[in-house]
Design an enzyme around this catalytic site. Structure first.
Site, PDB file in Angstrom:
ATOM      1  N   GLU A  46       0.830  -1.183   0.000  1.00 18.54           N
ATOM      2  CA  GLU A  46       0.000   0.000   0.000  1.00 18.54           C
ATOM      3  C   GLU A  46       0.874   1.246   0.000  1.00 18.54           C
ATOM      4  O   GLU A  46       1.968   1.258   0.549  1.00 18.54           O
ATOM      5  CB  GLU A  46      -0.916  -0.013   1.220  1.00 18.54           C
ATOM      6  CG  GLU A  46      -2.061  -0.948   0.988  1.00 18.54           C
ATOM      7  CD  GLU A  46      -2.710  -1.429   2.263  1.00 18.54           C
ATOM      8  OE1 GLU A  46      -3.912  -1.673   2.232  1.00 18.54           O
ATOM      9  OE2 GLU A  46      -2.016  -1.562   3.279  1.00 18.54           O
ATOM     10  N   CYS A  64       3.700   8.567   0.894  1.00 14.43           N
ATOM     11  CA  CYS A  64       4.237   7.679   1.925  1.00 14.43           C
ATOM     12  C   CYS A  64       4.469   6.320   1.263  1.00 14.43           C
ATOM     13  O   CYS A  64       3.520   5.666   0.837  1.00 14.43           O
ATOM     14  CB  CYS A  64       3.195   7.596   3.043  1.00 14.43           C
ATOM     15  SG  CYS A  64       3.629   6.445   4.327  1.00 14.43           S
ATOM     16  N   CYS A  96       6.736  -6.448   7.927  1.00 16.70           N
ATOM     17  CA  CYS A  96       7.882  -5.949   8.697  1.00 16.70           C
ATOM     18  C   CYS A  96       8.336  -7.053   9.645  1.00 16.70           C
ATOM     19  O   CYS A  96       7.509  -7.772  10.202  1.00 16.70           O
ATOM     20  CB  CYS A  96       7.456  -4.709   9.493  1.00 16.70           C
ATOM     21  SG  CYS A  96       8.832  -3.868  10.290  1.00 16.70           S
ATOM     22  N   CYS A 110       6.607  -3.830  16.604  1.00 18.73           N
ATOM     23  CA  CYS A 110       6.178  -2.738  17.477  1.00 18.73           C
ATOM     24  C   CYS A 110       4.711  -2.985  17.834  1.00 18.73           C
ATOM     25  O   CYS A 110       3.895  -3.240  16.940  1.00 18.73           O
ATOM     26  CB  CYS A 110       6.358  -1.402  16.779  1.00 18.73           C
ATOM     27  SG  CYS A 110       8.053  -1.161  16.219  1.00 18.73           S
ATOM     28  N   CYS A 148       1.695  -0.994  16.194  1.00 17.22           N
ATOM     29  CA  CYS A 148       1.695  -0.838  14.733  1.00 17.22           C
ATOM     30  C   CYS A 148       1.014  -2.035  14.071  1.00 17.22           C
ATOM     31  O   CYS A 148       1.369  -3.181  14.340  1.00 17.22           O
ATOM     32  CB  CYS A 148       3.129  -0.721  14.230  1.00 17.22           C
ATOM     33  SG  CYS A 148       3.265  -0.709  12.433  1.00 17.22           S
ATOM     34  N   CYS A 156      -0.876   6.262   9.375  1.00 22.06           N
ATOM     35  CA  CYS A 156       0.311   5.494   9.767  1.00 22.06           C
ATOM     36  C   CYS A 156      -0.076   4.259  10.563  1.00 22.06           C
ATOM     37  O   CYS A 156      -0.914   4.333  11.444  1.00 22.06           O
ATOM     38  CB  CYS A 156       1.213   6.301  10.677  1.00 22.06           C
ATOM     39  SG  CYS A 156       1.589   7.895  10.072  1.00 22.06           S
TER      40      CYS A 156
END
Ligand code: SAH
Ligand code: SF4
Length: 409
Positions: A119, A132, A139, A143, A146, A379
């Site tokens: 995305e 962005c 990932c 975290c 997230c 985010c």
């Protein structure tokens, strides 16, 4: 919110994909290699690369036939072996605030790869437009606040795939010469302002765990004869991969953002588990010595506001103390909730109080307004749409595949 979905899932009856590779997104060296592979004489290669560069990255053409200063025979040879194809835009969502999110499917890079879906989000403001971009699919870091962190790494994106995200964005908002931009009044305006004027590596993935590809992509994005984004308008955000931070400054020369989020190691170990490997003191030391850092080129510290977790006045005072002596900007980010999260966003008056302490210490501390919340484009929310589309695709094709490839980087 308006949502336009295009060709949501690959139809089993779809034509066989084009086997010619696309030249779009390649570095100068990559283009030189491609030209050498079709026997363009060595002495011509530099000149031909310059020509292709202009057409591909400055003009944004999608057809070799339009490259009028390239010899006709060479244009035909190029078209036989290569394309200038863009990756497929599986879905486009446009938020009522003008934020756009694209779900992009990359063609497979090898026989094992099923084609990555990533995305990419565009955020227009009055005088600038920020794209962005993602650097990885998923990932490896986890975290806890997230959403991307809950998705395991599928793979690193190549430099070509990173560059293609900007080209897709410029295509879709009409930001190449001769194109007509949308007339919704939500694009940035001003003398010489491009619709995409800034790039942040704040999409999926940890850019410093995909260092070489990110470096090569930045070389293409910032090349003044092509896409022409100034390095001062490119920001690489890291959760704190300390050993790579000075190399980022030396080799890429971009702006740096640090996802700080906590001012004590104990809490940061939970929020950003990478902190156990590279604790706060080491991280801040790497910031102090970041190549090129100065009051004119400050480091951005991102701080997500989590209710009753990291948002007390004592936290704000400690933040100011920790950053002393580092040319810094502080971005307070209201937490964007996602389904299943254990966190809540701090209350508004708490964010204001926090921001005031930071402001009184001499920092401009803009609270970043969440953008595109209605399309889950903010985010840390980059994931859900990919998952949904994938689920639909699976259902239609009656495949029972495991989710994702093994992690690699
Ligand atoms: N991996 C890199 C870049 C991608 S994350 C990094 O961590 O810096 C981009 C930014 O979004 C980071 O500052 C990250 O901490 C923040 N972020 C992640 N999830 C979020 C959420 N749910 N709400 C608000 N910000 C979030
Ligand atoms: Fe990865 Fe950044 Fe999300 Fe952490 S905040 S899981 S490093 S994308």
């Amino acid at each position: 919110m308006s949502i336009v979905e295009l060709d949501q899932v690959a139809s089993p009856l779809a034509a066989a994909p084009d086997s010619r590779p696309s030249l779009l997104g390649l570095t100068r060296q990559g283009l030189a290699d491609a030209l050498a592979s079709i026997e363009v004489p060595e002495r011509e290669i530099r000149m031909r690369v310059n020509q292709l560069w202009h057409w591909i990255y400055f003009q944004g053409v999608t057809d070799f036939a339009l490259m009028t200063n390239v010899a006709k025979g060479l244009r035909a040879r190029l078209a036989e072996r290569f394309t200038l194809a863009r990756p497929e835009v599986v879905a486009e969502q446009i938020s009522k605030d003008g934020t756009r999110k694209w779900l992009i499917r990359m063609p497979p890079v090898d026989a094992k790869d099923r084609g990555a879906e990533i995305e990419c989000v565009y955020i227009p403001e009055r005088h600038r437009g920020t794209l962005c971009v993602s650097s990885q699919v998923g990932c490896t870091l986890t975290c806890t606040f997230c959403h991307t962190g809950t998705q395991k790494l599928v793979r690193n994106l190549t430099a070509q795939e990173i560059v293609q995200q900007l080209v897709v964005a410029r295509d879709r908002i009409g930001d190449f010469p001769g194109m007509t931009p949308p007339t919704d009044g939500l694009l940035p305006s001003g003398e010489g302002v491009r619709a995409v004027s800034n790039i942040v590596f704040m999409g999926m993935g940890e850019p410093l765990y995909n260092f070489d590809h990110v470096r090569d992509a930045i070389a293409v994005l910032s090349d003044g004869d092509g896409l022409s984004l100034s390095k001062r308008r490119i920001t690489v955000s890291t959760s704190g991969v300390v050993p790579q931070i000075s190399a980022l400054g030396d080799e890429m020369g971009t702006m740096l953002a640090i996802s700080l989020h906590a001012v004590r190691d104990e809490l940061r170990n939970t929020l950003v588990p990478l902190n156990k490997k590279y604790p706060l003191q080491e991280l801040l030391q790497a910031c102090r010595t970041y190549p090129g850092v100065s009051n004119a080129r400050r480091i951005t510290f991102e701080y997500v506001m989590l209710k009753d977790v990291n948002d007390s006045p004592a936290d704000a005072r400690e933040l100011v103390r920790l950053l002393k002596g580092i040319p810094a900007k502080i971005n307070l980010i209201p937490f964007n909730p996602w389904p299943g999260t254990q966190y809540e966003c701090s209350d508004w008056d708490v964010i204001e109080r926090f921001s005031e302490i930071v402001f009184n210490a001499g920092y401009a501390s803009p609270v970043r307004t969440p953008r595109g919340r209605d399309i889950l484009a903010a985010c840390g929310q980059l994931k859900s749409e990919t998952e949904k589309v994938r689920a639909r695709a699976r259902l239609m094709m009656e495949e029972d595949e495991a989710d994702g490839e093994p992690a690699s980087h």
